[in-house]
Write a protein that holds these residues in place. Structure first.
Motif, PDB file in Angstrom:
ATOM      1  N   PRO A 124       0.840  -1.042  -0.091  1.00 29.99           N
ATOM      2  CA  PRO A 124       0.027   0.020   0.057  1.00 29.99           C
ATOM      3  C   PRO A 124       0.846   1.201   0.069  1.00 29.99           C
ATOM      4  CG  PRO A 124      -0.955  -1.546   1.508  1.00 29.99           C
ATOM      5  CD  PRO A 124       0.549  -2.062   1.203  1.00 29.99           C
ATOM      6  N   ALA A 125       1.897   1.479   0.743  1.00 25.41           N
ATOM      7  CA  ALA A 125       3.065   2.411   0.859  1.00 25.41           C
ATOM      8  C   ALA A 125       3.440   2.896  -0.660  1.00 25.41           C
ATOM      9  CB  ALA A 125       3.537   2.177   1.808  1.00 25.41           C
ATOM     10  N   THR A 126       3.625   1.570  -1.296  1.00 27.36           N
ATOM     11  CA  THR A 126       4.307   1.773  -2.522  1.00 27.36           C
ATOM     12  C   THR A 126       3.295   2.314  -3.654  1.00 27.36           C
ATOM     13  OG1 THR A 126       5.997  -0.136  -1.976  1.00 27.36           O
ATOM     14  CG2 THR A 126       5.656   0.596  -4.323  1.00 27.36           C
ATOM     15  N   LEU A 171       1.228   6.869  -6.649  1.00 31.52           N
ATOM     16  CA  LEU A 171      -0.099   7.685  -7.240  1.00 31.52           C
ATOM     17  C   LEU A 171       0.243   9.331  -6.700  1.00 31.52           C
ATOM     18  CD1 LEU A 171      -2.665   5.121  -6.760  1.00 31.52           C
ATOM     19  CD2 LEU A 171      -2.047   6.516  -8.978  1.00 31.52           C
ATOM     20  N   GLN A 172       0.656   9.337  -5.434  1.00 27.07           N
ATOM     21  CA  GLN A 172       0.755  10.654  -4.948  1.00 27.07           C
ATOM     22  C   GLN A 172       1.840  11.477  -5.739  1.00 27.07           C
ATOM     23  OE1 GLN A 172      -0.567  12.644  -2.513  1.00 27.07           O
ATOM     24  NE2 GLN A 172      -1.954  11.146  -1.624  1.00 27.07           N
ATOM     25  N   ARG A 173       3.001  11.148  -6.177  1.00 24.49           N
ATOM     26  CA  ARG A 173       4.045  11.438  -6.780  1.00 24.49           C
ATOM     27  C   ARG A 173       3.552  11.988  -8.222  1.00 24.49           C
ATOM     28  NH1 ARG A 173       7.326   7.543  -7.116  1.00 24.49           N
ATOM     29  NH2 ARG A 173       6.734   6.979  -9.046  1.00 24.49           N
ATOM     30  N   ASP A 198      -8.315   7.049  -2.950  1.00 25.35           N
ATOM     31  CA  ASP A 198      -9.234   7.980  -3.875  1.00 25.35           C
ATOM     32  C   ASP A 198      -9.008   7.535  -5.386  1.00 25.35           C
ATOM     33  OD1 ASP A 198      -9.830   9.423  -1.706  1.00 25.35           O
ATOM     34  OD2 ASP A 198      -8.466  11.125  -2.049  1.00 25.35           O
ATOM     35  N   TYR A 199      -7.716   6.992  -5.669  1.00 30.09           N
ATOM     36  CA  TYR A 199      -7.655   6.517  -7.206  1.00 30.09           C
ATOM     37  C   TYR A 199      -8.612   5.233  -7.284  1.00 30.09           C
ATOM     38  CZ  TYR A 199      -6.162   3.834 -11.328  1.00 30.09           C
ATOM     39  OH  TYR A 199      -6.025   3.327 -12.446  1.00 30.09           O
ATOM     40  N   GLY A 200      -8.782   4.207  -6.397  1.00 31.15           N
ATOM     41  CA  GLY A 200      -9.585   3.306  -6.352  1.00 31.15           C
ATOM     42  C   GLY A 200     -11.050   3.728  -6.493  1.00 31.15           C
ATOM     43  N   VAL A 201     -11.367   4.801  -5.601  1.00 34.42           N
ATOM     44  CA  VAL A 201     -12.835   5.219  -5.836  1.00 34.42           C
ATOM     45  C   VAL A 201     -13.033   5.712  -7.169  1.00 34.42           C
ATOM     46  CG1 VAL A 201     -14.146   7.057  -5.021  1.00 34.42           C
ATOM     47  CG2 VAL A 201     -13.072   5.561  -3.486  1.00 34.42           C
ATOM     48  N   PRO A 205      -1.924   4.756 -16.663  1.00 32.67           N
ATOM     49  CA  PRO A 205      -0.614   4.202 -17.140  1.00 32.67           C
ATOM     50  C   PRO A 205       0.223   3.904 -15.967  1.00 32.67           C
ATOM     51  CG  PRO A 205      -1.580   5.619 -18.539  1.00 32.67           C
ATOM     52  CD  PRO A 205      -2.475   5.832 -17.168  1.00 32.67           C
ATOM     53  N   GLY A 206       0.660   4.788 -15.129  1.00 28.87           N
ATOM     54  CA  GLY A 206       1.878   4.878 -14.155  1.00 28.87           C
ATOM     55  C   GLY A 206       1.304   3.695 -13.309  1.00 28.87           C
ATOM     56  N   HIS A 207       0.189   3.639 -12.830  1.00 27.60           N
ATOM     57  CA  HIS A 207      -0.238   2.712 -11.685  1.00 27.60           C
ATOM     58  C   HIS A 207      -0.057   1.253 -12.324  1.00 27.60           C
ATOM     59  CE1 HIS A 207      -2.492   1.072  -8.575  1.00 27.60           C
ATOM     60  NE2 HIS A 207      -3.244   0.579  -9.331  1.00 27.60           N
ATOM     61  N   VAL A 208      -0.659   1.277 -13.552  1.00 29.05           N
ATOM     62  CA  VAL A 208      -0.555  -0.035 -14.329  1.00 29.05           C
ATOM     63  C   VAL A 208       0.919  -0.733 -14.421  1.00 29.05           C
ATOM     64  CG1 VAL A 208      -1.021  -1.322 -16.313  1.00 29.05           C
ATOM     65  CG2 VAL A 208      -2.777  -0.185 -15.233  1.00 29.05           C
TER      66      VAL A 208
END
Length: 176
Positions: A31-33, A38-40, A48-51, A121-124
């Motif tokens: 979760p921290a990673t 996502l914050q960066r 929030d991204y998941g929502v 894209p960055g998350h994936v």
């Protein structure tokens, strides 16, 4: 060292401790990673991204807050704070259901869709690099089975699925 019967009930054996330690570390680090990336890159928390992602996959980009809270494994209070954060920049709007005034819905806006589209894209890429690239196809399939086994032990049918049909609708469909 041989454990007596009482110790076997109250302490992990060597293999259990090995596996549990690995899982507990993963549950802390992952979760921290995800949050850090996502914050960066998008100034969003993973929550929030998941929502926003769940809303983006819903029919008309709209879900009842109770369904969204269930997907997010969240209290309505935590979800409400998230929705308030996402409303401020205009990414989500909250509305009262026109047929049942007791129901509040959240809808992802056009701007919100753009934020999800830009963040995905960055998350994936991160998820692929730290999860899927670290596993074989067989291990990935095993991980799915393991995760479903654990989530089912915690809560029957409680896992989130990218199924666009809200749970409240599925419940009505299966009980009809």
């Amino acid at each position: 060292m041989v454990m007596d019967a009482q110790e076997r009930l109250t302490e992990f054996d060597r293999e259990e401790l090995r596996v549990w330690s690995a899982l507990a570390t993963l549950l802390e680090w992952l979760p921290a990673t995800l949050d850090a990336q996502l914050q960066r890159d998008s100034e969003l928390s993973h929550f929030d991204y998941g929502v926003m992602f769940a809303l983006s996959k819903a029919p008309l980009s709209t879900l009842r807050l109770s369904d969204l809270a269930e997907y997010a494994n969240s209290t309505l209070s935590r979800l409400s704070r998230s929705i308030t954060r996402l409303e401020k920049p205009g990414w989500v709007v909250r509305s009262i259901d026109s047929e049942d005034g007791r129901i509040t819905r959240a809808t992802l806006t056009v701007q919100g869709h753009q934020i999800v589209s830009d963040a995905t894209p960055g998350h994936v890429q991160l998820v692929r690099s730290i999860v899927f690239n670290a596993l074989t196809k067989e291990q990935s399939s095993q991980l799915f089975s393991i995760c479903r086994g654990i989530t089912s032990a915690i809560r029957e049918g409680g896992e989130w699925s990218p199924d666009p049909v809200p749970r409240s609708s599925r419940n009505r469909q299966t009980s009809s």
